[in-house]
Design a protein around this motif. Sequence first.
Motif, mmCIF file in Angstrom:
data_model
loop_
_atom_site.group_PDB
_atom_site.id
_atom_site.type_symbol
_atom_site.label_atom_id
_atom_site.label_comp_id
_atom_site.label_asym_id
_atom_site.label_seq_id
_atom_site.Cartn_x
_atom_site.Cartn_y
_atom_site.Cartn_z
ATOM 1 N N PHE A 1 47.376 44.471 24.224
ATOM 2 C CA PHE A 1 48.007 45.136 25.351
ATOM 3 C C PHE A 1 47.182 46.336 25.814
ATOM 4 N N GLN A 2 46.730 47.086 24.819
ATOM 5 C CA GLN A 2 45.914 48.261 25.113
ATOM 6 C C GLN A 2 44.663 47.856 25.891
ATOM 7 N N ALA A 3 44.079 46.743 25.488
ATOM 8 C CA ALA A 3 42.851 46.289 26.133
ATOM 9 C C ALA A 3 43.085 46.012 27.609
ATOM 10 N N ILE A 4 44.187 45.326 27.891
ATOM 11 C CA ILE A 4 44.422 44.962 29.287
ATOM 12 C C ILE A 4 44.873 46.175 30.064
ATOM 13 N N PHE A 5 45.667 47.017 29.388
ATOM 14 C CA PHE A 5 46.256 48.161 30.081
ATOM 15 C C PHE A 5 45.221 49.255 30.312
ATOM 16 N N SER A 6 44.444 49.599 29.291
ATOM 17 C CA SER A 6 43.525 50.716 29.519
ATOM 18 C C SER A 6 42.046 50.368 29.457
ATOM 19 N N TRP A 7 41.644 49.411 28.596
ATOM 20 C CA TRP A 7 40.206 49.151 28.528
ATOM 21 C C TRP A 7 39.689 48.496 29.803
ATOM 22 N N ALA A 8 40.572 47.791 30.498
ATOM 23 C CA ALA A 8 40.136 47.146 31.739
ATOM 24 C C ALA A 8 40.013 48.168 32.865
ATOM 25 N N GLU A 9 40.607 49.334 32.645
ATOM 26 C CA GLU A 9 40.680 50.361 33.693
ATOM 27 C C GLU A 9 39.307 50.749 34.265
ATOM 28 N N PRO A 10 38.320 51.102 33.425
ATOM 29 C CA PRO A 10 37.022 51.503 33.995
ATOM 30 C C PRO A 10 36.426 50.410 34.879
ATOM 31 N N LEU A 11 36.588 49.143 34.457
ATOM 32 C CA LEU A 11 36.050 48.042 35.256
ATOM 33 C C LEU A 11 36.791 47.917 36.581
ATOM 34 N N MET A 12 38.128 48.141 36.504
ATOM 35 C CA MET A 12 38.896 48.082 37.743
ATOM 36 C C MET A 12 38.501 49.237 38.652
ATOM 37 N N GLY A 13 38.240 50.401 38.034
ATOM 38 C CA GLY A 13 37.777 51.552 38.807
ATOM 39 C C GLY A 13 36.460 51.224 39.503
ATOM 40 N N LEU A 14 35.612 50.496 38.778
ATOM 41 C CA LEU A 14 34.323 50.083 39.331
ATOM 42 C C LEU A 14 34.527 49.183 40.551
ATOM 43 N N CYS A 15 35.468 48.225 40.426
ATOM 44 C CA CYS A 15 35.792 47.354 41.556
ATOM 45 C C CYS A 15 36.251 48.184 42.743
ATOM 46 N N GLU A 16 37.128 49.181 42.439
ATOM 47 C CA GLU A 16 37.680 49.982 43.524
ATOM 48 C C GLU A 16 36.612 50.843 44.180
ATOM 49 N N SER A 17 35.723 51.448 43.357
ATOM 50 C CA SER A 17 34.711 52.285 43.995
ATOM 51 C C SER A 17 33.695 51.406 44.728
ATOM 52 N N GLY A 18 33.459 50.198 44.189
ATOM 53 C CA GLY A 18 32.600 49.254 44.905
ATOM 54 C C GLY A 18 33.195 48.919 46.257
ATOM 55 N N GLN A 19 34.526 48.702 46.242
ATOM 56 C CA GLN A 19 35.211 48.368 47.486
ATOM 57 C C GLN A 19 35.064 49.508 48.502
ATOM 58 N N GLY B 1 41.016 44.990 56.339
ATOM 59 C CA GLY B 1 41.464 43.623 56.105
ATOM 60 C C GLY B 1 40.557 42.899 55.127
ATOM 61 N N VAL B 2 39.338 42.592 55.556
ATOM 62 C CA VAL B 2 38.455 41.725 54.765
ATOM 63 C C VAL B 2 38.020 42.391 53.449
ATOM 64 N N VAL B 3 37.423 43.583 53.563
ATOM 65 C CA VAL B 3 36.926 44.222 52.343
ATOM 66 C C VAL B 3 38.085 44.547 51.399
ATOM 67 N N ALA B 4 39.175 45.047 51.970
ATOM 68 C CA ALA B 4 40.338 45.342 51.130
ATOM 69 C C ALA B 4 40.881 44.064 50.499
ATOM 70 N N GLY B 5 40.849 42.964 51.248
ATOM 71 C CA GLY B 5 41.351 41.698 50.724
ATOM 72 C C GLY B 5 40.491 41.170 49.584
ATOM 73 N N VAL B 6 39.163 41.224 49.777
ATOM 74 C CA VAL B 6 38.258 40.772 48.710
ATOM 75 C C VAL B 6 38.420 41.677 47.490
ATOM 76 N N GLY B 7 38.478 42.990 47.749
ATOM 77 C CA GLY B 7 38.670 43.938 46.650
ATOM 78 C C GLY B 7 39.975 43.662 45.916
ATOM 79 N N GLY B 8 41.009 43.303 46.707
ATOM 80 C CA GLY B 8 42.318 43.024 46.120
ATOM 81 C C GLY B 8 42.303 41.799 45.222
ATOM 82 N N VAL B 9 41.306 40.922 45.397
ATOM 83 C CA VAL B 9 41.168 39.759 44.509
ATOM 84 C C VAL B 9 40.340 40.149 43.281
ATOM 85 N N LEU B 10 39.195 40.787 43.556
ATOM 86 C CA LEU B 10 38.266 41.096 42.461
ATOM 87 C C LEU B 10 38.871 42.072 41.454
ATOM 88 N N VAL B 11 39.763 42.943 41.937
ATOM 89 C CA VAL B 11 40.298 43.976 41.055
ATOM 90 C C VAL B 11 41.071 43.377 39.879
#
Lengths: 773, 75
Positions: free
Chosen positions: A305-323, A346-356
Amino acid sequence: MPLTVAIIGNPNTGKSTLFNALTGLQARVGNFPGVTVEKKIGRIKGTADPIDLVDLPGTYSLSPRSLDEMVSVNVLLGRQADVGKVDAVVCILDASNLERNFYLACQVLDLGLPTVIVLNMFDVATTRGAKIDIAALSKKLGVQVVATSAHRKEGLDALKAAIAAAVPNGPGPRPHPFPETFYAECHQLASKLAELGRSDAPSFLVERALLDVGGYLETEWLAGSDIAEPWKSALVESRARLKEAGCRVPAVEAKARYAWAKQTLSDVATAPAARAETLSDRMDRVLTHRFAGLLIFVVLMIVVFQAIFSWAEPLMGLCESGQSAVSSFVASLLSPGTLRSLLTDGVVAGVGGVLVFLPQIGMLFFFIALLEDCGYLARAAFLMDKVMSKFGLNGKSFVPLMTSHACAIPGIMATRVIEDRKARLATILVAPLMSCSARLPVYTLFISLFVPDEPLMGMRGARQGLTLFAMYALGIVAAALVAAVLRKTIFHGETPPFVMELPAYKWPSPWIVVSRVWDRMMAFVARAGTLIFAAAIVVWAGSFFPGDHSQEFEKQRFIEQAEATQADSLKHRTMLEESLGKLNERMASHPPATESERDEFQEKLATIEGGLAVLNAELKPLDDARVEVNHLRASSVEQSFLGRLGHLIEPVVKPLGWDWKIGVGTLLSFPARELVVTNLGIIYGLGQDVDESNQQLWSTIREATWPDGRPVYGVPVALSIMVFFSLCAQCAATLMTIRRETNSWRWPLVTFTYMTLLAYFAALVTYQVAIRL
Amino acid sequence: MSQTLDQLPEGQAATILDVEGDDAVAVRLLEMGLTDGESIRSLGAAPLGDPLEFEVRGYRLSLRIVEARRVRIRS
């Protein structure tokens, strides 16, 4: 035309690994039409003639009890239109557990197709002391037998050669395991069918129909046609005669096939004699121990749970800053306008919304693949079954539901491990009720604003903590109740069996883990990603049109020009603001003691403030334009389709204590719940860069009033919003994932409807009770 | 003496007599190799008391108590 070869096997035989190893992760993934079964087809690498491999779901037998299970039979018999004729079948067996695996092999050989028998995990079987004479077995069966260790990629070339040779070799002899009376009955039934006008049924289907009491071929195959009744009664009569003759259906099949398996294996394979206590047994004694077992389980689940909840966070942050980087890059190429809004919002937010979602999906399937491959996942189900079965679910529902607390999307994808269709659908339907991390910003915002942090029983923040806990508990309790209700209504009927193999523990193979993670991530992007993207575009359009954005774009152009020409002043102002902040901080922590220190401080303060005043005057047109553009955006959202819809539904949300702005914020957050915070920011004219800790948003919410001057927000409204968001289905991505996983629009619609109703009424009760307290 | 599989004490083996019924549960039990004459050994219960674990035909099988009750055995 490439050859088509189907691959089938028991669960836990390493079938997916073998599939991935043969096709090199280049599979086309989809669904078989009309069922929840995943269709995976891949081209085998490195063969002279092209061969397509069709993956069939892991199964213990070929007796179809539902439309889902009928798919495998249809594919193998060449009756599945979207696959076409199957030229050969690869039946994969666990070499350490041949006797039980031979049951399915016997059924597969009965199909009369060119067949290759694969003894997988051969290395494990050998180390455990099994001795198998491959050549003798192959001779006895009349088909090719190949030993492989897919996780080490051993035996793959021999297997490829065998598959290529299978078609020219032709089918082997049928096992013929049943007593003659059985075949006589089948013959009679086939003539009966021909009499009724169905002479096209293969003998395999006739045998299956006779054997599967209440199975698909008895109840649904001919349902609706006028020959359904005579067909059913013919089956009943046949079975009665067989019972008389001492071949009771369905027991006769297991008895005959297992006898055949024993006889076939008798002099070619010896299982390890008396099972010595293996390391696996000793591990099991600890891992399923009354106390130690549960403790280890809890610790493991916390880690996952910890892994999905917090360890994935930096990667998700990366997706968001990439977006946002891509977004500003696109913005720098185009001047403000509809196209730019479509592309960035629309488009970039939509792609980001998938990759995140990929980091969480990858993380979860990393652990699931690891736990499944080493054999622990079955134990986890074994440990939790008693609790879950109380609510009509089963032990395998636990991991998907637990991980849904981080995000329902990987959770729903993980329900694939649940073989039983009803239990799987029930798990999918309640998974989105778990409070996922996207609800946290909503909870945080309203708890920090409205739940007092005065101590409760001497503990500071206890009230806030308890409220947060209550929100999580609400989701779990609601899920349990809904699951129990589903069990009694749409999924009523007999309790599905929870008959499960507990595979021996083994070292997980990195290759399997990597390929599973890759597989799932690609499946998500290709299957759900497109729909999530489409939903993002639709919601963008709904909040953009209709409306005149020319003023807004003009202001935006002005802002961007001013930002470019006055970049130095802007930078300077930021610097001065920072020093002002630091100065005030220092003053607070070290108040000046002497007169001279005080003077010095005053002097510094005056210099900074003087500088700021000059800059503020210079930048005033820019500042004003920024405020104005935010207000223009707020009013264009209000004028848009979704904004008008929000006004329209105000009478509906008023009993929850909401004004139209909260209503619109909720509608706009359909792509994802956490967007409600941003959307409130936009609607309140604060721009779109607002998060849950934004002080401006806090004060705006505190000061918001109804037209008659009463404040909009208070504890009851805050609670009603939180309860609504904890139970609602405001997450397009989840609904699209359900659409893809169940291969039907029915289940996302059911989910959306029941969750929205549940959320609405729960919020209604919360508000109405809270204002009366 | 004949009894049902859920009553088999931990660590003991018995011979299967038959599986009751012809529904999905019965068929699944048969498919998993619980046919008459076969020997089966109890390995105990899950920490919460249900399901139960057995060894049959050289592999390990988990059954709920209600399912094990469908299997008649002779010890």
